[in-house]
Design a protein around this motif. Structure first.
Motif, PDB file in Angstrom:
ATOM      1  N   VAL A  24       0.856  -1.174  -0.056  1.00 21.34           N
ATOM      2  CA  VAL A  24      -0.041   0.065  -0.007  1.00 21.34           C
ATOM      3  C   VAL A  24       0.857   1.262   0.056  1.00 21.34           C
ATOM      4  CG1 VAL A  24      -1.609   1.567   1.332  1.00 21.34           C
ATOM      5  CG2 VAL A  24      -1.946  -1.268   1.109  1.00 21.34           C
ATOM      6  N   ILE A  25       1.811   1.347   0.877  1.00 23.22           N
ATOM      7  CA  ILE A  25       2.733   2.502   0.943  1.00 23.22           C
ATOM      8  C   ILE A  25       3.333   2.771  -0.482  1.00 23.22           C
ATOM      9  CG2 ILE A  25       4.996   3.152   2.071  1.00 23.22           C
ATOM     10  CD1 ILE A  25       4.213   1.879   4.501  1.00 23.22           C
ATOM     11  N   ASN A  26       4.038   1.512  -0.991  1.00 20.99           N
ATOM     12  CA  ASN A  26       4.632   1.799  -2.352  1.00 20.99           C
ATOM     13  C   ASN A  26       3.723   2.182  -3.367  1.00 20.99           C
ATOM     14  OD1 ASN A  26       7.131   0.682  -1.232  1.00 20.99           O
ATOM     15  ND2 ASN A  26       6.937  -1.387  -1.880  1.00 20.99           N
ATOM     16  N   HIS A  27       2.495   1.673  -3.384  1.00 17.43           N
ATOM     17  CA  HIS A  27       1.634   2.212  -4.289  1.00 17.43           C
ATOM     18  C   HIS A  27       1.202   3.810  -4.238  1.00 17.43           C
ATOM     19  CE1 HIS A  27      -1.533   1.962  -7.590  1.00 17.43           C
ATOM     20  NE2 HIS A  27      -2.303   2.536  -6.568  1.00 17.43           N
ATOM     21  N   LEU A  28       0.876   4.117  -3.105  1.00 20.85           N
ATOM     22  CA  LEU A  28       0.677   5.625  -2.926  1.00 20.85           C
ATOM     23  C   LEU A  28       1.797   6.414  -3.034  1.00 20.85           C
ATOM     24  CD1 LEU A  28      -1.275   5.089   0.448  1.00 20.85           C
ATOM     25  CD2 LEU A  28      -2.224   5.608  -1.723  1.00 20.85           C
ATOM     26  N   THR A  29       2.976   6.132  -2.554  1.00 18.48           N
ATOM     27  CA  THR A  29       4.025   6.791  -2.863  1.00 18.48           C
ATOM     28  C   THR A  29       4.437   7.105  -4.323  1.00 18.48           C
ATOM     29  OG1 THR A  29       5.723   5.284  -2.321  1.00 18.48           O
ATOM     30  CG2 THR A  29       5.138   6.800  -0.584  1.00 18.48           C
ATOM     31  N   GLY A  30       4.262   5.764  -5.072  1.00 22.09           N
ATOM     32  CA  GLY A  30       4.393   5.661  -6.484  1.00 22.09           C
ATOM     33  C   GLY A  30       3.409   6.705  -7.238  1.00 22.09           C
ATOM     34  N   VAL A  31       2.474   7.164  -6.594  1.00 22.74           N
ATOM     35  CA  VAL A  31       1.439   8.090  -7.311  1.00 22.74           C
ATOM     36  C   VAL A  31       1.519   9.547  -6.631  1.00 22.74           C
ATOM     37  CG1 VAL A  31      -0.033   6.312  -8.202  1.00 22.74           C
ATOM     38  CG2 VAL A  31      -0.577   7.086  -6.047  1.00 22.74           C
ATOM     39  N   GLY A  32       2.454   9.659  -5.862  1.00 25.27           N
ATOM     40  CA  GLY A  32       2.719  10.961  -5.148  1.00 25.27           C
ATOM     41  C   GLY A  32       1.941  11.306  -3.990  1.00 25.27           C
ATOM     42  N   ILE A  33       1.592  10.276  -3.215  1.00 22.74           N
ATOM     43  CA  ILE A  33       1.075  10.544  -2.063  1.00 22.74           C
ATOM     44  C   ILE A  33       1.837   9.968  -1.054  1.00 22.74           C
ATOM     45  CG2 ILE A  33      -0.976   9.858  -0.580  1.00 22.74           C
ATOM     46  CD1 ILE A  33      -2.627   9.553  -3.007  1.00 22.74           C
ATOM     47  N   THR A  34       2.302  10.414  -0.120  1.00 22.76           N
ATOM     48  CA  THR A  34       2.890  10.005   1.367  1.00 22.76           C
ATOM     49  C   THR A  34       2.238  10.062   2.283  1.00 22.76           C
ATOM     50  OG1 THR A  34       4.868  11.276   0.387  1.00 22.76           O
ATOM     51  CG2 THR A  34       5.014  10.380   2.950  1.00 22.76           C
ATOM     52  N   PRO A  35       1.999   8.621   2.786  1.00 18.24           N
ATOM     53  CA  PRO A  35       0.878   8.448   3.515  1.00 18.24           C
ATOM     54  C   PRO A  35       1.521   8.535   5.139  1.00 18.24           C
ATOM     55  CG  PRO A  35       1.521   6.214   2.846  1.00 18.24           C
ATOM     56  CD  PRO A  35       2.439   7.583   2.126  1.00 18.24           C
ATOM     57  N   GLU A  36       0.751   8.751   6.164  1.00 16.16           N
ATOM     58  CA  GLU A  36       1.120   8.841   7.708  1.00 16.16           C
ATOM     59  C   GLU A  36       0.987   7.167   7.997  1.00 16.16           C
ATOM     60  OE1 GLU A  36       2.573  10.979   9.750  1.00 16.16           O
ATOM     61  OE2 GLU A  36       1.911  12.805   8.537  1.00 16.16           O
TER      62      GLU A  36
END
Length: 184
Positions: A24-36
């Motif tokens: 999930v983290i990799n997918h989100l960061t790959g689309v420009g979202i850095t999750p908490e």
């Protein structure tokens, strides 16, 4: 600006849920979202067990949730329900702490017999916390997560595709975000 928080409800440091979390983290960061990230197992145990609503660390983590548009809630399945660690943390969220947020529940279990755990066990608790927009969720079998060693895991193609699809649906609901591609 949209904000995403991931709550990991595994009591164990070495868990297949980490494979899903990293996906999930990799997918989100790959689309420009850095999750908490909130790893409940790393919160002070005495604050969780004694329900210390005034704990600095609990307040700090609750602020992450408060300021999020999307909250991804991840849990292993224990005894046909979500983890007690997750329940202990959810009990420390404010009464309407999930109001106005999109919630994506994700569960990892050993058998399809636990598939409905999200609907019958987790969703009622989330609704009690004010969540009104709870997505379908993702259930992944333990057997769909391969161990690579050194606390690293890999999802099989089918589980990965379902996870990416659900994340993309959740992202499409965020203000100002367009959805495309698979990075997982």
């Amino acid at each position: 600006m949209s904000k995403v928080t991931i709550i990991s409800g595994s009591p164990s440091e070495h868990t297949r849920l980490n494979g899903v979390l990293h996906g999930v983290i990799n997918h989100l960061t790959g689309v420009g979202i850095t999750p908490e990230i909130i790893n409940i197992r790393n919160l002070p145990p005495e604050d969780l067990i004694q329900a210390k609503f005034d704990s600095e660390e609990i307040i700090k983590q609750n602020k992450k949730v408060e300021h999020s548009n999307l909250v991804v809630i991840m849990t292993p399945v224990y005894k046909a329900s979500f983890s007690g660690v997750l329940k202990t943390y959810l009990d420390l969220l404010p009464q309407n702490g999930l109001e106005g947020k999109t919630i994506l529940p994700i569960a990892v279990g050993g058998t399809f017999g636990h598939l409905l755990m999200i609907d019958y066990s987790l969703k009622p608790v989330l609704a009690a916390l004010g969540a009104t927009h709870i997505l379908k969720g993702v259930f992944i079998l333990d057997s769909q997560i391969g161990k690579l060693g050194n606390n690293r895991y890999e999802l099989d193609t089918e589980a990965k595709n379902r996870l990416v699809s659900s994340i993309n649906i959740a992202r499409s609901l965020l203000p100002g975000k367009s959805v495309s591609g698979s990075v997982l």
